[in-house]
Motif scaffolding. Structure first.
Motif, PDB file in Angstrom:
ATOM      1  N   PHE A  77      10.901   9.974 -18.243  1.00  0.00           N
ATOM      2  CA  PHE A  77      12.044   9.395 -17.761  1.00  0.00           C
ATOM      3  C   PHE A  77      11.918   9.075 -16.290  1.00  0.00           C
ATOM      4  N   THR A  78      11.917  10.061 -15.406  1.00  0.00           N
ATOM      5  CA  THR A  78      12.038   9.979 -14.096  1.00  0.00           C
ATOM      6  C   THR A  78      10.899   9.064 -13.344  1.00  0.00           C
ATOM      7  N   VAL A  79       9.629   9.069 -13.683  1.00  0.00           N
ATOM      8  CA  VAL A  79       8.628   8.408 -13.317  1.00  0.00           C
ATOM      9  C   VAL A  79       8.704   7.105 -13.664  1.00  0.00           C
ATOM     10  N   SER A  80       9.204   6.742 -15.058  1.00  0.00           N
ATOM     11  CA  SER A  80       9.552   5.348 -15.299  1.00  0.00           C
ATOM     12  C   SER A  80      10.291   4.639 -14.808  1.00  0.00           C
ATOM     13  N   VAL A  81      11.244   5.112 -14.221  1.00  0.00           N
ATOM     14  CA  VAL A  81      12.587   4.491 -13.624  1.00  0.00           C
ATOM     15  C   VAL A  81      12.151   4.457 -12.346  1.00  0.00           C
ATOM     16  N   TYR A  82      11.589   5.588 -11.506  1.00  0.00           N
ATOM     17  CA  TYR A  82      11.158   5.281 -10.309  1.00  0.00           C
ATOM     18  C   TYR A  82      10.187   4.353  -9.897  1.00  0.00           C
ATOM     19  N   ILE A  83       9.395   4.078 -10.734  1.00  0.00           N
ATOM     20  CA  ILE A  83       8.249   2.906 -10.641  1.00  0.00           C
ATOM     21  C   ILE A  83       9.078   1.654 -10.962  1.00  0.00           C
ATOM     22  N   ALA A  84       9.747   1.631 -11.588  1.00  0.00           N
ATOM     23  CA  ALA A  84      10.408   0.188 -12.030  1.00  0.00           C
ATOM     24  C   ALA A  84      11.316  -0.084 -10.814  1.00  0.00           C
ATOM     25  N   GLU A  85      11.890   0.721  -9.880  1.00  0.00           N
ATOM     26  CA  GLU A  85      12.876   0.336  -8.943  1.00  0.00           C
ATOM     27  C   GLU A  85      12.206   0.297  -7.608  1.00  0.00           C
ATOM     28  N   VAL A  86      10.889   1.001  -7.398  1.00  0.00           N
ATOM     29  CA  VAL A  86      10.249   0.630  -6.293  1.00  0.00           C
ATOM     30  C   VAL A  86       9.215  -0.457  -6.177  1.00  0.00           C
ATOM     31  N   SER A  87       8.925  -0.942  -7.369  1.00  0.00           N
ATOM     32  CA  SER A  87       7.944  -2.330  -7.634  1.00  0.00           C
ATOM     33  C   SER A  87       8.577  -3.540  -7.411  1.00  0.00           C
ATOM     34  N   SER A  88       7.916  -4.375  -6.629  1.00  0.00           N
ATOM     35  CA  SER A  88       8.476  -5.797  -6.588  1.00  0.00           C
ATOM     36  C   SER A  88       8.018  -6.408  -8.068  1.00  0.00           C
ATOM     37  N   LEU A 131       1.867  -4.118 -13.116  1.00  0.00           N
ATOM     38  CA  LEU A 131       0.722  -3.365 -12.698  1.00  0.00           C
ATOM     39  C   LEU A 131       0.823  -1.951 -12.548  1.00  0.00           C
ATOM     40  N   PHE A 132       2.082  -1.680 -11.518  1.00  0.00           N
ATOM     41  CA  PHE A 132       2.448  -0.464 -11.292  1.00  0.00           C
ATOM     42  C   PHE A 132       2.879   0.400 -12.562  1.00  0.00           C
ATOM     43  N   GLY A 133       3.574  -0.323 -13.391  1.00  0.00           N
ATOM     44  CA  GLY A 133       4.113   0.353 -14.748  1.00  0.00           C
ATOM     45  C   GLY A 133       3.087   0.727 -15.613  1.00  0.00           C
ATOM     46  N   ALA A 134       1.973  -0.079 -15.661  1.00  0.00           N
ATOM     47  CA  ALA A 134       0.842   0.283 -16.456  1.00  0.00           C
ATOM     48  C   ALA A 134       0.114   1.665 -15.743  1.00  0.00           C
ATOM     49  N   CYS A 135       0.357   1.988 -14.515  1.00  0.00           N
ATOM     50  CA  CYS A 135      -0.289   3.246 -14.024  1.00  0.00           C
ATOM     51  C   CYS A 135       0.299   4.568 -14.898  1.00  0.00           C
ATOM     52  N   ASN A 136       1.767   4.225 -15.164  1.00  0.00           N
ATOM     53  CA  ASN A 136       2.392   5.351 -15.923  1.00  0.00           C
ATOM     54  C   ASN A 136       1.583   5.631 -17.238  1.00  0.00           C
ATOM     55  N   GLN A 137       1.297   4.573 -17.988  1.00  0.00           N
ATOM     56  CA  GLN A 137       0.398   4.848 -19.354  1.00  0.00           C
ATOM     57  C   GLN A 137      -0.849   5.137 -19.165  1.00  0.00           C
ATOM     58  N   LEU A 138      -1.501   4.798 -18.059  1.00  0.00           N
ATOM     59  CA  LEU A 138      -2.850   5.201 -17.688  1.00  0.00           C
ATOM     60  C   LEU A 138      -3.142   6.575 -17.432  1.00  0.00           C
ATOM     61  N   PHE A 139      -2.113   7.056 -16.611  1.00  0.00           N
ATOM     62  CA  PHE A 139      -2.319   8.557 -16.238  1.00  0.00           C
ATOM     63  C   PHE A 139      -1.835   9.483 -17.513  1.00  0.00           C
ATOM     64  N   TRP A 193       0.871  -1.313   0.152  1.00  0.00           N
ATOM     65  CA  TRP A 193       0.058   0.031   0.097  1.00  0.00           C
ATOM     66  C   TRP A 193       0.741   1.248  -0.011  1.00  0.00           C
ATOM     67  N   ALA A 194       2.110   1.150   0.867  1.00  0.00           N
ATOM     68  CA  ALA A 194       2.818   2.245   0.599  1.00  0.00           C
ATOM     69  C   ALA A 194       3.354   2.542  -0.681  1.00  0.00           C
ATOM     70  N   VAL A 195       4.031   1.446  -1.332  1.00  0.00           N
ATOM     71  CA  VAL A 195       4.626   1.544  -2.779  1.00  0.00           C
ATOM     72  C   VAL A 195       3.380   2.109  -3.462  1.00  0.00           C
ATOM     73  N   ALA A 196       2.124   1.564  -3.596  1.00  0.00           N
ATOM     74  CA  ALA A 196       1.195   1.999  -4.432  1.00  0.00           C
ATOM     75  C   ALA A 196       0.818   3.399  -4.442  1.00  0.00           C
ATOM     76  N   PHE A 197       0.657   4.007  -3.086  1.00  0.00           N
ATOM     77  CA  PHE A 197       0.629   5.427  -2.711  1.00  0.00           C
ATOM     78  C   PHE A 197       1.610   6.323  -3.432  1.00  0.00           C
ATOM     79  N   ASN A 198       2.996   5.794  -3.450  1.00  0.00           N
ATOM     80  CA  ASN A 198       3.997   6.586  -3.799  1.00  0.00           C
ATOM     81  C   ASN A 198       4.055   6.653  -5.425  1.00  0.00           C
ATOM     82  N   VAL A 199       3.619   5.463  -5.865  1.00  0.00           N
ATOM     83  CA  VAL A 199       3.324   5.443  -7.406  1.00  0.00           C
ATOM     84  C   VAL A 199       2.590   6.251  -7.786  1.00  0.00           C
ATOM     85  N   LEU A 200       1.140   6.441  -7.018  1.00  0.00           N
ATOM     86  CA  LEU A 200       0.185   7.173  -7.600  1.00  0.00           C
ATOM     87  C   LEU A 200       0.547   8.734  -7.508  1.00  0.00           C
ATOM     88  N   ILE A 201       1.477   9.212  -6.550  1.00  0.00           N
ATOM     89  CA  ILE A 201       1.986  10.614  -6.544  1.00  0.00           C
ATOM     90  C   ILE A 201       2.812  10.862  -7.592  1.00  0.00           C
TER      91      ILE A 201
END
Length: 211
Positions: free
Chosen positions: A181-192, A198-206, A55-63
């Protein structure tokens, strides 16, 4: 240790729900020394800890994906704006419109030009400061660009209406390349590994929502 023990250790390393908390050496099974663990309690604590982290990672990804949303707004903004500014010029307001399609297309092109430089500049900054500070810094050119576009009619007395729009578009494009660049790399690094897709798709969704 037999083959089933090796398989169990491998599964535990790859599954976040079976990974013990720091300071714990047990997965709720008997260890090699023969000492018993706390059975269900250890597994339950591990699962609860894993859920909290997800949940913490999901919140950070959404931000972080707010940057992706701004990318989508930047991409979709020019289409309707160009049509309106061409119409304004035809209606007689020649100071606040585009005379023809080539000059209008420059407005859209400056966004792509800014994005071309945004990504390369974001790379060394994110390596130096880290991913989160780099994402936050991307908001500075975005803010400057959107303020220039919004108040172009007030700033036009200094440099001309269209010039302000072009420069503002350049800044928003720069921030777009920066966020890509920055959002894609950040999501890739914090996601299991199991949640990276799932979290990577949020980038394209937004980005799509922004458009």
């Amino acid at each position: 240790m037999n083959m089933s023990d090796h398989s169990r250790d491998r599964d535990a390393d790859s599954d976040p729900l079976l990974t013990p908390r720091s300071g714990s050496s047990s997965y709720g099974i008997q260890d090699a020394s023969g000492s018993g663990s706390s059975d269900g309690k250890g597994i339950l604590d591990s699962i609860m800890h894993s859920k909290e982290r997800i949940w913490a990672v999901a919140f950070n990804v959404l931000i972080a994906c707010i940057g992706s949303l701004l990318v989508g707004v930047m991409l979709g903004f020019s289409s309707e704006t160009i049509v309106e500014l061409l119409k304004i010029y035809k209606d007689g307001d020649r100071a606040h419109g585009f005379k023809d399609s080539p000059s209008a297309n420059l407005f859209g092109g400056f966004g792509a030009l800014g994005a071309l430089f945004g990504g390369p500049f974001a790379f060394p900054v994110s390596e130096w400061l880290g991913r989160k500070p780099a994402i936050m810094l991307g908001g500075i050119p975005a803010l400057i660009g959107w303020l220039m576009i919004t108040y172009a009619h007030l700033l036009s007395t200094l440099t001309g209406f269209r010039a302000v729009l072009y420069v503002g578009r350049l800044f928003t494009g720069f921030s777009g390349g920066w966020f890509i660049f920055t959002v894609s790399v950040y999501i890739a690094e914090v996601s299991s590994p199991k949640l990276k897709g799932l979290f990577g798709a949020c980038n394209q969704l937004f980005v799509t929502i922004g458009i």
